[in-house]
Design a protein around this motif. Structure first.
Motif, PDB file in Angstrom:
ATOM      1  N   GLN A 184     -36.383  21.925 -21.062  1.00  0.00           N
ATOM      2  CA  GLN A 184     -37.087  21.744 -19.795  1.00  0.00           C
ATOM      3  C   GLN A 184     -36.182  21.051 -18.771  1.00  0.00           C
ATOM      4  N   TYR A 215     -37.575  20.842 -27.050  1.00  0.00           N
ATOM      5  CA  TYR A 215     -38.005  21.518 -25.829  1.00  0.00           C
ATOM      6  C   TYR A 215     -37.921  20.661 -24.568  1.00  0.00           C
ATOM      7  N   ASP A 267     -34.168  23.659 -17.250  1.00  0.00           N
ATOM      8  CA  ASP A 267     -34.990  24.377 -16.255  1.00  0.00           C
ATOM      9  C   ASP A 267     -34.961  23.677 -14.905  1.00  0.00           C
ATOM     10  N   ILE A 268     -35.007  22.365 -14.966  1.00  0.00           N
ATOM     11  CA  ILE A 268     -35.104  21.588 -13.725  1.00  0.00           C
ATOM     12  C   ILE A 268     -33.729  21.420 -13.076  1.00  0.00           C
ATOM     13  N   GLN A 296     -40.777  28.890 -23.972  1.00  0.00           N
ATOM     14  CA  GLN A 296     -41.574  27.787 -24.527  1.00  0.00           C
ATOM     15  C   GLN A 296     -42.734  28.267 -25.395  1.00  0.00           C
ATOM     16  N   LEU A 340     -41.245  28.766 -12.249  1.00  0.00           N
ATOM     17  CA  LEU A 340     -40.661  29.176 -13.510  1.00  0.00           C
ATOM     18  C   LEU A 340     -41.726  29.659 -14.486  1.00  0.00           C
ATOM     19  N   LEU A 360     -39.288  22.568  -8.219  1.00  0.00           N
ATOM     20  CA  LEU A 360     -39.420  23.467  -9.373  1.00  0.00           C
ATOM     21  C   LEU A 360     -40.689  23.130 -10.158  1.00  0.00           C
ATOM     22  N   THR A 361     -41.515  24.145 -10.362  1.00  0.00           N
ATOM     23  CA  THR A 361     -42.680  23.964 -11.240  1.00  0.00           C
ATOM     24  C   THR A 361     -42.739  25.161 -12.159  1.00  0.00           C
ATOM     25  N   GLY A 362     -43.535  25.058 -13.178  1.00  0.00           N
ATOM     26  CA  GLY A 362     -43.619  26.203 -14.064  1.00  0.00           C
ATOM     27  C   GLY A 362     -44.848  26.193 -14.935  1.00  0.00           C
ATOM     28  N   ASP A 363     -45.078  27.314 -15.560  1.00  0.00           N
ATOM     29  CA  ASP A 363     -46.205  27.454 -16.483  1.00  0.00           C
ATOM     30  C   ASP A 363     -45.758  28.212 -17.702  1.00  0.00           C
ATOM     31  N   ARG A 364     -46.383  27.877 -18.816  1.00  0.00           N
ATOM     32  CA  ARG A 364     -46.182  28.691 -20.013  1.00  0.00           C
ATOM     33  C   ARG A 364     -47.081  29.911 -19.917  1.00  0.00           C
ATOM     34  N   VAL A 370     -40.259  17.706  -8.680  1.00  0.00           N
ATOM     35  CA  VAL A 370     -40.925  18.353  -9.803  1.00  0.00           C
ATOM     36  C   VAL A 370     -42.363  17.853  -9.889  1.00  0.00           C
ATOM     37  N   GLN A 416     -46.564  14.975 -18.340  1.00  0.00           N
ATOM     38  CA  GLN A 416     -45.232  15.581 -18.285  1.00  0.00           C
ATOM     39  C   GLN A 416     -44.174  14.654 -17.690  1.00  0.00           C
ATOM     40  N   ALA A 422     -42.238  29.933 -18.160  1.00  0.00           N
ATOM     41  CA  ALA A 422     -41.550  29.348 -19.323  1.00  0.00           C
ATOM     42  C   ALA A 422     -41.863  30.152 -20.579  1.00  0.00           C
TER      43      ALA A 422
HETATM   44  N1  TRP Z   1     -43.937  22.374 -20.135  1.00  0.00           N
HETATM   45  C1  TRP Z   1     -44.602  22.911 -18.974  1.00  0.00           C
HETATM   46  C2  TRP Z   1     -46.062  23.156 -19.363  1.00  0.00           C
HETATM   47  O1  TRP Z   1     -46.395  23.189 -20.529  1.00  0.00           O
HETATM   48  C3  TRP Z   1     -43.971  24.183 -18.467  1.00  0.00           C
HETATM   49  C4  TRP Z   1     -42.562  23.973 -18.032  1.00  0.00           C
HETATM   50  C5  TRP Z   1     -41.439  24.463 -18.637  1.00  0.00           C
HETATM   51  C6  TRP Z   1     -42.117  23.231 -16.911  1.00  0.00           C
HETATM   52  N2  TRP Z   1     -40.331  24.069 -17.970  1.00  0.00           N
HETATM   53  C7  TRP Z   1     -40.698  23.309 -16.913  1.00  0.00           C
HETATM   54  C8  TRP Z   1     -42.774  22.484 -15.927  1.00  0.00           C
HETATM   55  C9  TRP Z   1     -39.951  22.652 -15.961  1.00  0.00           C
HETATM   56  C10 TRP Z   1     -42.014  21.842 -14.980  1.00  0.00           C
HETATM   57  C11 TRP Z   1     -40.612  21.906 -14.989  1.00  0.00           C
HETATM   58  O2  TRP Z   1     -46.856  23.360 -18.477  1.00  0.00           O
END
Ligand code: TRP
Length: 356
Positions: free
Chosen positions: A161, A157, A164-165, A73, A68, A34-38, A173, A179, A70
């Motif tokens: 997060q 937050y 999310d994971i 966020q 994901l 799982l990865t993500g971006d705002r 991750v 992070q 986000a």
């Molecule tokens: N906080 C991460 C960022 O600013 C984005 C993010 C939200 C994220 N939820 C996550 C990354 C869960 C990894 C896993 O880039």
């Protein structure tokens, strides 16, 4: 386990991450990442080389990749909510343009999955206020805001997060060092939940951080690459904008080009970016350029960036002609994420004896 990362825990995380990489190579099918971006604007080459290409690599290896968006966020620090829709769909376009394949990977927005957000309630009960105060990102935000004006969602937050994971049982991750404490917190919450409500049996898996081994690239002005600093090459930029921003990058007065990140950070950073585009080492590129000076570095960099990004940009432009398609891709990803989140929430309520 510490929630602040000192050198020792960083070494432990690095070792764990290396072992993980080997295990993924051997048995990709055992992993969910799982990865993500705002969604705060178009992704740039820092994202491309730092994480996006790795996501595509994992996807092609056969890892079950979750990406994901986000969006919740961004409400912690943004005051222009009307842009969010374009930013989210722009992110989907960026993902597809770099090769994330929605038939293999799951792209979803966490605001759309009520069950993820519901996990936050039991999770909040497992984390102390003091622990959050010690989280480096929260601490920094707290300092920046002078303390009193920080909102409570920002404060919590890292717990969000963790939801999310953990909701999808991700065991990988990918993160940068900054992070890492969030992944540590997710591990801690998983362990505490399992201990308190599941007789120590793993309802939640403890995820492992996969540390990026891509070289860190800075913005064109030598500071952290960020859209708001106007020092980033966005994937979405056109060739002229790229040329303009590269030509404005600060360098130094030495004619002979050498790769020397300590003494010549600006020129060396440009060489690093160039080398990522051409797959040569930065020193080899410097050697080739020799006495031709920083103008030649910039000429080559502009050309290499535009060359490297051309297919991505073309695909992105095509995708944006049909925004409805982007919405559909996202809705399908949301649906898959929702199914998994609903199963998880069911098991959580059961183990908490909240079935009546
Ligand atoms: N906080 C991460 C960022 O600013 C984005 C993010 C939200 C994220 N939820 C996550 C990354 C869960 C990894 C896993 O880039």
């Amino acid at each position: 386990m510490s929630l602040t990362i000192n050198n020792e825990s960083f070494e432990v995380a690095t070792r764990r991450s290396r072992e993980l990489e080997t295990q993924i190579q051997d048995h990709p099918e055992r992993f969910r990442m799982l990865t993500g971006d705002r969604p705060t604007g178009p992704l740039h080459i820092g994202h491309l080389f730092g994480t996006l290409l790795n996501r595509v690599r994992m996807q092609e290896l056969g890892v079950d990749v979750f990406v994901l968006i986000a969006d919740y966020q961004t409400i912690t620090d943004r005051d222009a909510p009307e842009r969010i829709r374009d930013d989210v769909l722009g992110l989907v376009a960026d993902y597809l343009a770099v090769g994330i394949d929605p038939n293999k990977a799951t792209i979803f927005a966490h605001s759309q999955i009520a069950e993820i957000n519901q996990l936050m309630l039991p999770f909040l009960s497992l984390v102390g206020v003091g622990e959050l105060q010690r989280n480096p990102t929260v601490k920094e935000e707290f300092a920046v805001s002078g303390g009193s004006s920080m909102n409570a969602l920002m404060f919590t937050y890292p717990v969000h997060q963790a939801a999310d994971i953990l909701f999808c049982g991700a065991n990988v991750v990918p993160v940068g060092r900054d992070q890492l404490p969030h992944v540590e917190l997710a591990r801690l919450i998983a362990r505490r939940f399992n201990d308190r409500y599941n007789s120590g049996e793993p309802l939640f898996l403890e995820p492992t951080a996969l540390l990026s081994n891509a070289p860190l690239i800075l913005g064109l002005d030598g500071r952290k690459m960020s859209k708001s600093r106007n020092n980033a090459i966005a994937l979405a930029m056109d060739e002229d904008e790229t040329a303009r921003i590269v030509s404005a990058a600060p360098t130094d007065a030495e004619r002979r080009i050498t790769f020397d990140p300590v003494r010549r950070p600006e020129v060396s950073n440009l060489l690093s970016i160039l080398s990522l585009c051409t797959d040569e080492t930065p020193s080899a590129v410097a050697e080739e350029i020799g006495d031709s000076g920083s103008r030649e570095v910039k000429r080559r960099l502009t050309e290499a960036l535009n060359e490297r990004l051309r297919p991505i940009r073309e695909r992105r432009r095509e995708l944006l002609k049909d925004p409805a398609h982007l919405s559909i891709v996202l809705a399908r990803g949301d649906e898959r994420a929702r199914e998994i989140a609903a199963q998880t929430l069911n098991r959580v309520l059961e183990s908490m004896h909240m079935r009546y």
